[in-house]
Design an enzyme around this catalytic site. Structure first.
Site, mmCIF file in Angstrom:
data_model
loop_
_atom_site.group_PDB
_atom_site.id
_atom_site.type_symbol
_atom_site.label_atom_id
_atom_site.label_comp_id
_atom_site.label_asym_id
_atom_site.label_seq_id
_atom_site.Cartn_x
_atom_site.Cartn_y
_atom_site.Cartn_z
ATOM 1 N N HIS A 21 -4.834 -13.535 -7.306
ATOM 2 C CA HIS A 21 -5.492 -14.296 -8.370
ATOM 3 C C HIS A 21 -4.667 -15.499 -8.812
ATOM 4 O O HIS A 21 -5.231 -16.504 -9.249
ATOM 5 C CB HIS A 21 -5.849 -13.380 -9.539
ATOM 6 C CG HIS A 21 -7.088 -12.586 -9.280
ATOM 7 N ND1 HIS A 21 -7.087 -11.470 -8.474
ATOM 8 C CD2 HIS A 21 -8.361 -12.771 -9.691
ATOM 9 C CE1 HIS A 21 -8.321 -11.005 -8.405
ATOM 10 N NE2 HIS A 21 -9.112 -11.775 -9.134
ATOM 11 N N TYR A 40 -12.790 -16.966 -18.255
ATOM 12 C CA TYR A 40 -12.801 -15.685 -17.558
ATOM 13 C C TYR A 40 -11.387 -15.130 -17.548
ATOM 14 O O TYR A 40 -10.469 -15.792 -17.072
ATOM 15 C CB TYR A 40 -13.320 -15.921 -16.141
ATOM 16 C CG TYR A 40 -13.575 -14.708 -15.267
ATOM 17 C CD1 TYR A 40 -13.514 -13.412 -15.736
ATOM 18 C CD2 TYR A 40 -13.897 -14.892 -13.935
ATOM 19 C CE1 TYR A 40 -13.769 -12.328 -14.909
ATOM 20 C CE2 TYR A 40 -14.157 -13.816 -13.092
ATOM 21 C CZ TYR A 40 -14.091 -12.542 -13.589
ATOM 22 O OH TYR A 40 -14.333 -11.471 -12.775
ATOM 23 N N TYR A 73 -2.783 -7.808 -6.381
ATOM 24 C CA TYR A 73 -3.951 -8.308 -7.100
ATOM 25 C C TYR A 73 -3.576 -9.550 -7.903
ATOM 26 O O TYR A 73 -4.274 -10.569 -7.859
ATOM 27 C CB TYR A 73 -4.501 -7.210 -8.021
ATOM 28 C CG TYR A 73 -5.769 -7.585 -8.732
ATOM 29 C CD1 TYR A 73 -7.014 -7.325 -8.167
ATOM 30 C CD2 TYR A 73 -5.734 -8.210 -9.976
ATOM 31 C CE1 TYR A 73 -8.186 -7.674 -8.818
ATOM 32 C CE2 TYR A 73 -6.900 -8.559 -10.637
ATOM 33 C CZ TYR A 73 -8.119 -8.286 -10.055
ATOM 34 O OH TYR A 73 -9.287 -8.645 -10.708
ATOM 35 N N TRP A 80 -14.472 -13.906 -0.887
ATOM 36 C CA TRP A 80 -13.455 -13.377 -1.804
ATOM 37 C C TRP A 80 -13.583 -11.860 -1.907
ATOM 38 O O TRP A 80 -12.586 -11.142 -1.852
ATOM 39 C CB TRP A 80 -13.594 -14.045 -3.169
ATOM 40 C CG TRP A 80 -12.610 -13.562 -4.188
ATOM 41 C CD1 TRP A 80 -12.823 -12.625 -5.164
ATOM 42 C CD2 TRP A 80 -11.249 -13.970 -4.337
ATOM 43 N NE1 TRP A 80 -11.686 -12.439 -5.918
ATOM 44 C CE2 TRP A 80 -10.702 -13.255 -5.420
ATOM 45 C CE3 TRP A 80 -10.442 -14.876 -3.654
ATOM 46 C CZ2 TRP A 80 -9.392 -13.411 -5.849
ATOM 47 C CZ3 TRP A 80 -9.132 -15.039 -4.080
ATOM 48 C CH2 TRP A 80 -8.613 -14.315 -5.159
ATOM 49 N N TRP A 81 -14.819 -11.376 -2.078
ATOM 50 C CA TRP A 81 -15.024 -9.930 -2.151
ATOM 51 C C TRP A 81 -14.475 -9.241 -0.911
ATOM 52 O O TRP A 81 -13.829 -8.204 -1.015
ATOM 53 C CB TRP A 81 -16.496 -9.604 -2.281
ATOM 54 C CG TRP A 81 -17.136 -9.963 -3.582
ATOM 55 C CD1 TRP A 81 -16.532 -10.370 -4.742
ATOM 56 C CD2 TRP A 81 -18.526 -9.952 -3.842
ATOM 57 N NE1 TRP A 81 -17.477 -10.611 -5.701
ATOM 58 C CE2 TRP A 81 -18.712 -10.365 -5.189
ATOM 59 C CE3 TRP A 81 -19.655 -9.652 -3.081
ATOM 60 C CZ2 TRP A 81 -19.961 -10.445 -5.772
ATOM 61 C CZ3 TRP A 81 -20.891 -9.743 -3.668
ATOM 62 C CH2 TRP A 81 -21.054 -10.130 -5.001
#
Length: 104
Positions: free
Chosen positions: A22, A41, A18, A76-77
């Protein structure tokens, strides 16, 4: 400006992956998120529960929900669906968090 916080869930064994994904976030995805009004964010991991806690700041008039219709966000999802809890459309399962305290 509005601040929004929410929780997502990581699957066991995928914290490093993860983080890697990112760290290599696509520039066009960052642009799409910015275009929806999000200008700050952050995502934090609780390693014990594998909960991801996200906080985003949204400009006045911004609409983060507009991301749902953006092809790059959906791509991306799809890429992230193998390592987190997702809905039927591969969007991350997000639980809104209620503000309880803020210190200026």
């Amino acid at each position: 400006m509005e601040e929004q916080a929410f929780r997502m869930k990581l699957k066991p064994g995928f914290a490093d992956e993860y983080k890697r994904r990112h760290d290599e976030i696509w520039p066009e995805l960052k642009k799409a998120i910015s275009e929806s009004g999000v200008y700050d964010y952050s995502i934090y991991l609780d390693e014990e529960s594998l909960s991801l806690f996200a906080v985003q700041k949204v400009r006045d008039g911004g609409n983060p929900d507009a991301q749902k219709g953006m092809a790059i966000v959906r791509k991306w999802w799809d890429m992230m669906a193998d390592i987190m809890d997702v809905n039927d459309d591969n969007s991350p399962v997000c639980v809104s968090l209620r503000p309880m305290f803020h210190m200026d």
